[in-house]
Design a protein around this motif. Structure first.
Motif, PDB file in Angstrom:
ATOM      1  N   ILE A 192     -28.285-113.091  14.508  1.00 47.02           N
ATOM      2  CA  ILE A 192     -28.995-112.208  13.565  1.00 47.02           C
ATOM      3  C   ILE A 192     -30.467-112.087  13.950  1.00 47.02           C
ATOM      4  O   ILE A 192     -31.030-110.989  13.988  1.00 47.02           O
ATOM      5  CB  ILE A 192     -28.833-112.766  12.133  1.00 47.02           C
ATOM      6  CG1 ILE A 192     -27.378-112.637  11.695  1.00 47.02           C
ATOM      7  CG2 ILE A 192     -29.748-112.043  11.175  1.00 47.02           C
ATOM      8  CD1 ILE A 192     -27.049-113.396  10.439  1.00 47.02           C
ATOM      9  N   VAL A 193     -31.088-113.233  14.237  1.00 48.75           N
ATOM     10  CA  VAL A 193     -32.506-113.182  14.605  1.00 48.75           C
ATOM     11  C   VAL A 193     -32.688-112.388  15.898  1.00 48.75           C
ATOM     12  O   VAL A 193     -33.675-111.658  16.059  1.00 48.75           O
ATOM     13  CB  VAL A 193     -33.078-114.609  14.733  1.00 48.75           C
ATOM     14  CG1 VAL A 193     -34.504-114.571  15.228  1.00 48.75           C
ATOM     15  CG2 VAL A 193     -33.009-115.323  13.406  1.00 48.75           C
ATOM     16  N   ALA A 194     -31.703-112.510  16.807  1.00 49.86           N
ATOM     17  CA  ALA A 194     -31.816-111.762  18.063  1.00 49.86           C
ATOM     18  C   ALA A 194     -31.795-110.258  17.805  1.00 49.86           C
ATOM     19  O   ALA A 194     -32.607-109.508  18.364  1.00 49.86           O
ATOM     20  CB  ALA A 194     -30.676-112.156  18.998  1.00 49.86           C
TER      21      ALA A 194
ATOM     22  N   ALA B  34     -23.396-107.821  20.099  1.00 46.74           N
ATOM     23  CA  ALA B  34     -22.132-108.394  20.550  1.00 46.74           C
ATOM     24  C   ALA B  34     -22.111-109.892  20.299  1.00 46.74           C
ATOM     25  O   ALA B  34     -21.127-110.436  19.776  1.00 46.74           O
ATOM     26  CB  ALA B  34     -21.939-108.101  22.041  1.00 46.74           C
ATOM     27  N   GLY B  35     -23.227-110.564  20.645  1.00 38.95           N
ATOM     28  CA  GLY B  35     -23.299-112.006  20.417  1.00 38.95           C
ATOM     29  C   GLY B  35     -23.144-112.344  18.946  1.00 38.95           C
ATOM     30  O   GLY B  35     -22.400-113.253  18.569  1.00 38.95           O
ATOM     31  N   ALA B  36     -23.860-111.594  18.090  1.00 38.62           N
ATOM     32  CA  ALA B  36     -23.799-111.871  16.655  1.00 38.62           C
ATOM     33  C   ALA B  36     -22.388-111.631  16.125  1.00 38.62           C
ATOM     34  O   ALA B  36     -21.896-112.391  15.284  1.00 38.62           O
ATOM     35  CB  ALA B  36     -24.804-111.003  15.911  1.00 38.62           C
ATOM     36  N   LEU B  37     -21.733-110.580  16.630  1.00 38.85           N
ATOM     37  CA  LEU B  37     -20.368-110.294  16.173  1.00 38.85           C
ATOM     38  C   LEU B  37     -19.414-111.416  16.565  1.00 38.85           C
ATOM     39  O   LEU B  37     -18.592-111.851  15.757  1.00 38.85           O
ATOM     40  CB  LEU B  37     -19.883-108.976  16.773  1.00 38.85           C
ATOM     41  CG  LEU B  37     -20.317-107.710  16.019  1.00 38.85           C
ATOM     42  CD1 LEU B  37     -19.727-106.489  16.695  1.00 38.85           C
ATOM     43  CD2 LEU B  37     -19.883-107.787  14.565  1.00 38.85           C
TER      44      LEU B  37
ATOM     45  N   LEU C 114     -39.326-117.983  18.351  1.00 37.91           N
ATOM     46  CA  LEU C 114     -39.883-119.334  18.357  1.00 37.91           C
ATOM     47  C   LEU C 114     -39.682-119.996  17.013  1.00 37.91           C
ATOM     48  O   LEU C 114     -39.127-121.078  16.903  1.00 37.91           O
ATOM     49  CB  LEU C 114     -41.380-119.271  18.657  1.00 37.91           C
ATOM     50  CG  LEU C 114     -41.798-119.125  20.098  1.00 37.91           C
ATOM     51  CD1 LEU C 114     -43.305-119.068  20.185  1.00 37.91           C
ATOM     52  CD2 LEU C 114     -41.283-120.293  20.887  1.00 37.91           C
ATOM     53  N   ALA C 115     -40.169-119.318  15.965  1.00 39.52           N
ATOM     54  CA  ALA C 115     -40.082-119.917  14.635  1.00 39.52           C
ATOM     55  C   ALA C 115     -38.651-119.872  14.145  1.00 39.52           C
ATOM     56  O   ALA C 115     -38.180-120.777  13.467  1.00 39.52           O
ATOM     57  CB  ALA C 115     -41.004-119.180  13.682  1.00 39.52           C
ATOM     58  N   GLY C 116     -37.940-118.806  14.479  1.00 34.68           N
ATOM     59  CA  GLY C 116     -36.619-118.610  13.907  1.00 34.68           C
ATOM     60  C   GLY C 116     -35.567-119.504  14.505  1.00 34.68           C
ATOM     61  O   GLY C 116     -34.807-120.128  13.778  1.00 34.68           O
ATOM     62  N   VAL C 117     -35.509-119.582  15.837  1.00 36.59           N
ATOM     63  CA  VAL C 117     -34.419-120.367  16.415  1.00 36.59           C
ATOM     64  C   VAL C 117     -34.892-121.479  17.347  1.00 36.59           C
ATOM     65  O   VAL C 117     -34.265-122.535  17.389  1.00 36.59           O
ATOM     66  CB  VAL C 117     -33.395-119.475  17.153  1.00 36.59           C
ATOM     67  CG1 VAL C 117     -32.657-118.619  16.158  1.00 36.59           C
ATOM     68  CG2 VAL C 117     -34.045-118.629  18.199  1.00 36.59           C
ATOM     69  N   VAL C 118     -35.996-121.268  18.092  1.00 37.53           N
ATOM     70  CA  VAL C 118     -36.346-122.296  19.073  1.00 37.53           C
ATOM     71  C   VAL C 118     -36.766-123.593  18.386  1.00 37.53           C
ATOM     72  O   VAL C 118     -36.408-124.684  18.820  1.00 37.53           O
ATOM     73  CB  VAL C 118     -37.446-121.773  20.014  1.00 37.53           C
ATOM     74  CG1 VAL C 118     -37.939-122.866  20.918  1.00 37.53           C
ATOM     75  CG2 VAL C 118     -36.901-120.633  20.859  1.00 37.53           C
ATOM     76  N   MET C 119     -37.508-123.485  17.286  1.00 35.75           N
ATOM     77  CA  MET C 119     -37.853-124.711  16.558  1.00 35.75           C
ATOM     78  C   MET C 119     -36.600-125.397  16.025  1.00 35.75           C
ATOM     79  O   MET C 119     -36.558-126.617  15.872  1.00 35.75           O
ATOM     80  CB  MET C 119     -38.814-124.402  15.409  1.00 35.75           C
ATOM     81  CG  MET C 119     -40.226-124.062  15.865  1.00 35.75           C
ATOM     82  SD  MET C 119     -41.326-123.673  14.487  1.00 35.75           S
ATOM     83  CE  MET C 119     -42.089-125.263  14.184  1.00 35.75           C
TER      84      MET C 119
ATOM     85  N   ILE D  98     -34.260-117.238   9.172  1.00 34.81           N
ATOM     86  CA  ILE D  98     -34.246-115.859   8.695  1.00 34.81           C
ATOM     87  C   ILE D  98     -35.621-115.455   8.133  1.00 34.81           C
ATOM     88  O   ILE D  98     -36.187-114.418   8.500  1.00 34.81           O
ATOM     89  CB  ILE D  98     -33.189-115.714   7.576  1.00 34.81           C
ATOM     90  CG1 ILE D  98     -31.811-116.100   8.085  1.00 34.81           C
ATOM     91  CG2 ILE D  98     -33.222-114.319   6.986  1.00 34.81           C
ATOM     92  CD1 ILE D  98     -31.162-115.093   8.939  1.00 34.81           C
ATOM     93  N   ILE D  99     -36.167-116.331   7.279  1.00 35.24           N
ATOM     94  CA  ILE D  99     -37.398-115.951   6.563  1.00 35.24           C
ATOM     95  C   ILE D  99     -38.586-115.880   7.511  1.00 35.24           C
ATOM     96  O   ILE D  99     -39.394-114.950   7.445  1.00 35.24           O
ATOM     97  CB  ILE D  99     -37.663-116.947   5.418  1.00 35.24           C
ATOM     98  CG1 ILE D  99     -36.533-116.859   4.400  1.00 35.24           C
ATOM     99  CG2 ILE D  99     -38.993-116.651   4.756  1.00 35.24           C
ATOM    100  CD1 ILE D  99     -36.538-117.972   3.399  1.00 35.24           C
TER     101      ILE D  99
END
Lengths: 493, 493
Positions: B90-92, B38-41, B243-248, B334-335
């Protein structure tokens, strides 16, 4: 009827004493704890209701018994904190004389209320001694060596500090020929502050620093926190600290606002802010660093009390109205968090027999309610949002910093920096408790898998502070706006 | 559709998961998945709306929160915020899919997980320094819990180290924000207001590094990166991805949207230092990754190296540099998510090792061909091959850098070569080992499950989409860069 709440408390205490004596001499059994808590609760609720009594119009000066906004608001808040403290029941057979214990609780509260509502030094001293003498006794009620040690240390340190305070007050009287704060302010406004006035003020500050457990006057705190009943400790840490803040705000911002000087790094001016800033820095460093090494939860909370006094003094040293308001906000929030943490500690002690941090292991499995509440209390103390402790610290630091910039000459950037950094350090020891509660499993399997259900009173003393901390964290204005209004009403800076 | 729904869905999801009855705990992953989708949408729809109506006013929500201190609940969504929201969404989703098999206390796991997501959404949408800081700090405790409870290798140490770095950095941010607030007159925490105030150059010179460092620690800037590899390795797969995807990225975003706009002159003074540290980070991270034995450590250090590109783009501080930095945030989000997902979940769950030597015995190319193909593609993306998102991002940063510090492109080029070397080394050792014909054939492995395939496909498709057709992303990011916040930076020489 300015003194209605105090009168209600005294009458309730006397009724409680009488009933306890009658019951015990008749049945030869100890007075039931729940009845004592019930009577005290009713008394406090009545006292809160009595706050709405319209104040009498007094002719002439009202500094002896002030009925300003600050007095009314904080009498209510202190009564609320006292009520929550009373709800933490003592351990089984910890306290032999129940009637006397709860009557003394009410007397202590009376003293605290009187101290919160006066602008007169002598009356302040009497009120504080009424509270303190009751608290010395309340610390020593259990017949254990630790409680006696706590009570004796508390009494000896307290006696010396009271002597200091009275001696300082005599200096102030010698300087201004009055014990009224407003008239001291007038006397100070005439010229530069005399050495006599500053020396007197410093001695009074030493006395108050002792009551607030500011380092290096904190030596009683760890022993009292560890040895005294949880109820007493809750009263000492929450209600008595809140009143200490009100007294400090009145003393410094009504009486000595013009003698603040500056604690600016490199631009120091003589006055009291530099001393308060030093006291604050020492408390923050001492409290946080010593808390890191504790293995007993109660001692940890004692050192956390020292550190939190340090944060409060940061805002007070800013010598400004906004900063004082945020400090008064934080002291209430701090009181709620510590009180709740003590209530959970008392529950764990009851279950596991001691208060070592390792006895919190596996709390989340044994009692999710206690564990979640503990999470709220400790993260609020550590200053993690969205809890009220975070907002309180943020408000104190930003108002203290803003007072620096807007020409109020206190120059506290260095102190705010120290406070922020050490507050980050404090997360380590709070997390080490939470780690036990959430990550570790209980060491031995012999322990029952779920903790016994708490008595209703006790559960309330855990649940209410937790709910309030979340609520005040999300909507701080609920409390901050009335406090700002009360501060403006009382200080009129 | 207001972007604020992203925050709401995440926190509502967290609450809902906690309220699930104990016997349907397994259902929590479904709730988490629905909340994430839902969040991503919401984010995707908001992005499309912004693309279709590029000239419409930016969505903005401004409610009074704590008027006494000038704090507003101020959210705003320009193109930059929206792309980062989409990345988070997306990461979620991928994170939930990769933790489909969590069976130990799943409710608490997904509640903490969604709390992080909600906090991250909040940071990307905040336009008030206080609100941003609140959301930033909300993330800290869930990170600790996810790693300490559900982590692996040395989890308590890794969790505590990461938490102390985060909270220490937060203290610096707090000091920086409070200094800006005080120096701007102590009236408002609104970022637009703070960014348009004028600060003395001497204040900017010392306040900028404090604020920037506070954010840069979380962005993994060398030499303050050491929390990242240990934290990533100790964390459970979903937490490593977050952590790597969004928190950083929160750190990078804060540095870009708070530290630099507030103190542009201070930034000018320190720009060279930032560029230098970024380049050292790129090369150091790559070289260290070259020598690691643990597959997750390789990815952890590669994150340090890739985050260096973001900081480098910030130091370039022109249109290309900032655009490249933002693209790299998305691309690396993403990566890194993909690499951690494959290494931590797909491979580790089947082989129970991440040691590059031990993995050779499993002959993963034969036994787990799907994972090998996915990892190869992810490695190609991570190396920055054309056609993948990493290429677009890194080339933009290098172009931006060329305009400012042309000679720095030489060490960066060396860093890119080493990146290729460590990526290929790890990929070949883990998935394409040299095996003699005499070796015993490796055991069969269970094939990829459906959630794993979906998560891998989702992340790969997004990375390819950005690499092949970056235009919409660039349009959105440029839309964000037109925000008044960045004008003072983009006009720098």
């Amino acid at each position: 009827m300015q003194l209605m709440p105090e009168a209600v408390l005294v009458v309730t205490a006397l009724v409680l004493l009488g009933m306890a004596v009658a019951y015990e001499s008749k049945t030869l059994k100890p007075f039931p704890v729940n009845s004592a808590i019930g009577i005290a609760t009713v008394g406090i609720l009545l006292a809160i209701a009595a706050l709405w009594c319209p104040p009498l119009k007094l002719n002439g000066d009202s500094s002896l018994i002030a009925s300003d906004g600050l007095a009314r608001l904080f009498k209510g808040l202190v009564l609320g904190l006292g009520l929550l403290a009373i709800c933490i029941p003592p351990a089984r057979r910890e306290i032999p004389q129940i009637g006397e214990y709860y009557a003394l609780m009410l007397f202590a509260l009376t003293g605290l209320l009187l101290a919160a509502g006066t602008n007169h030094l002598l009356f302040l001293f009497v009120a504080l001694e009424l509270a303190s003498l009751s608290l010395y006794l309340l610390a020593g009620f259990p017949r254990t060596a630790k409680a006696s040690e706590a009570s004796l240390k508390y009494f000896l340190f307290g006696g010396v500090s009271a002597a200091f305070m009275l001696f300082g007050m005599s200096f102030l009287y010698g300087f201004a020929h009055t014990a009224k704060l407003t008239e001291i302010a007038t006397a100070l406004a005439v010229g530069p502050p005399s050495a006599l006035a500053i020396a007197g003020l410093l001695m009074v500050l030493v006395g108050l620093a002792f009551k607030m457990a500011a380092a290096p006057f904190h030596y009683w705190a760890p022993d009292v926190y560890q040895g005294a009943p949880a109820t007493t400790v809750a009263l000492v840490s929450a209600a008595s600290k809140a009143v200490g803040m009100v007294v400090l705000v009145r003393l410094l911002l009504i009486g000595f606002h013009s003698a603040g000087g500056s604690a600016s790094w490199g631009g120091m001016l003589p006055g009291w802010t530099i001393w308060l800033a030093i006291l604050s820095a020492v408390s923050i460093l001492f409290g946080n660093l010593l808390a890191l090494a504790q293995t007993s939860m109660r001692r940890l909370l004692a050192y956390s009390a020292v550190a939190n006094t340090g944060y409060l003094l940061v805002a007070l040293a800013a010598n400004g109205r906004d900063a004082a308001g945020s400090a008064l906000f934080y002291v209430i929030v701090y009181g709620l968090a510590t009180l709740g943490a003590l209530a959970v500690t008392a529950a764990v002690e009851r279950d596991r027999g001691n208060d070592s941090i390792s006895s919190f292991a596996g709390l989340v499995k044994r009692s999710p309610f206690q564990a979640v509440s503990l999470l709220v209390f400790l993260t609020s103390l550590a200053g993690i949002p969205p809890l009220a402790g975070f907002f309180g610290k943020f408000a104190m630091f930003s108002t203290a910093m803003a007072a620096t910039a807007s020409g109020e000459k206190s120059g506290l950037a260095w102190l705010v920096g120290l406070g922020a950094i050490m507050s980050a350090v404090s997360l380590y020891y709070y997390l080490s408790v939470l780690k036990q509660a959430y990550v570790k499993d209980a060491a031995e399997d012999s322990v029952s898998s779920s903790a016994p259900c708490l008595p209703v009173f006790h559960a309330l003393s855990v649940a209410i502070p937790a709910v309030l901390l979340v609520l005040l964290g999300l909507f701080p204005s609920i409390l901050l706006a009335p406090i700002s209004k009360a501060v403006i009403d009382s200080l009129g800076l | 559709m207001t972007p604020a729904w992203t925050i709401l869905t995440a926190f509502a999801g967290a609450l809902l998961v906690l309220l699930l009855p104990a016997r349907s705990a397994a259902f929590s992953r479904v709730v988490a998945l629905v909340a994430s989708i839902a969040g991503a949408l919401v984010a995707a729809v908001a992005c499309l709306e912004r693309l279709n109506h590029p000239d419409a006013p930016v969505w903005d929500l401004n409610l009074p929160w704590v008027p006494d201190l000038g704090i507003n609940f101020h959210l705003a969504a320009n193109g930059l915020s929206l792309t980062l929201l989409l990345l988070t969404g997306i990461v979620a989703i991928a994170g939930v899919l990769f933790s489909w098999n969590v069976s130990h206390r799943p409710r608490a796991f997904f509640a903490w997980f969604l709390t992080i997501i909600g906090g991250v959404y909040g940071v990307f949408l905040s336009r008030d320094a206080f609100l941003l800081f609140v959301c930033y700090e909300v993330v800290i405790l869930p990170k600790y819990m996810l790693i300490a409870i559900w982590g692996s290798t040395n989890k308590e140490y890794g969790a505590m180290k990461l938490t102390m770095y985060s909270i220490g950095a937060s203290a610096l941010i707090l000091i920086g924000i409070v200094v800006a607030y005080a120096a701007a007159g102590g009236k408002s925490f609104d970022l637009d207001y703070l960014a348009h105030a004028t600060y003395a150059p001497s204040l900017q010179f010392w306040a900028f590094p404090i604020l920037f460092l506070g954010f840069a620690v979380l962005a993994g800037m060398w030499p303050f990166h050491t929390w990242a590899p240990t934290g990533h390795v100790a964390a459970p797969t979903a937490a490593s991805m977050l952590l790597a995807g969004v928190v950083m990225k929160l750190g990078a975003y804060g540095a870009m949207c708070v530290a630099m706009p507030l103190f542009p002159q201070g930034f000018m003074e320190w720009r060279m230092v930032i560029a230098g540290l970024a380049v050292v980070g790129i090369i150091y991270g790559a070289l260290t990754a070259l020598t690691q034995k643990d597959l997750k450590f390789v990815i952890g250090y590669s994150s340090v190296s890739h985050m260096g590109f973001i900081l480098l783009g910030l130091a370039a501080a022109n249109q290309w540099g900032l655009r490249g930095a933002a693209l790299q945030m998305i691309s690396h989000g993403i990566i890194a998510g993909l690499l951690f997902g494959i290494a931590g979940r797909v491979v580790y769950e089947r082989t129970h090792t991440r040691d590059l030597t031990a993995l050779q015995a499993f002959d993963l190319w034969k036994t787990l061909p799907g994972a090998a193909v996915a990892f190869t593609l992810a490695t190609a993306a991570s190396m920055g091959l054309p056609g993948f998102s990493g290429f677009v991002a890194e080339i933009s940063v290098v172009i931006g850098l060329w305009n400012v510090y042309p000679w720095l492109t030489i060490p960066v080029a060396i860093g890119i070569i080493i990146t290729g070397a460590f990526s290929l080394r790890a990929m070949i050792r883990a998935f394409f080992p040299e095996r003699k014909s005499t070796d015993a054939p490796a055991e069969k492995m269970p094939p990829l499950t459906r959630p794993e395939i979906s998560a891998i496909a989702l992340l790969l498709v997004v990375s390819l989409a950005i690499g092949i057709y970056p235009k919409p992303w660039v349009v959105l990011i440029d839309d964000g860069l037109r925000s008044p916040l960045f004008q003072s930076i983009l006009s720098l020489p």
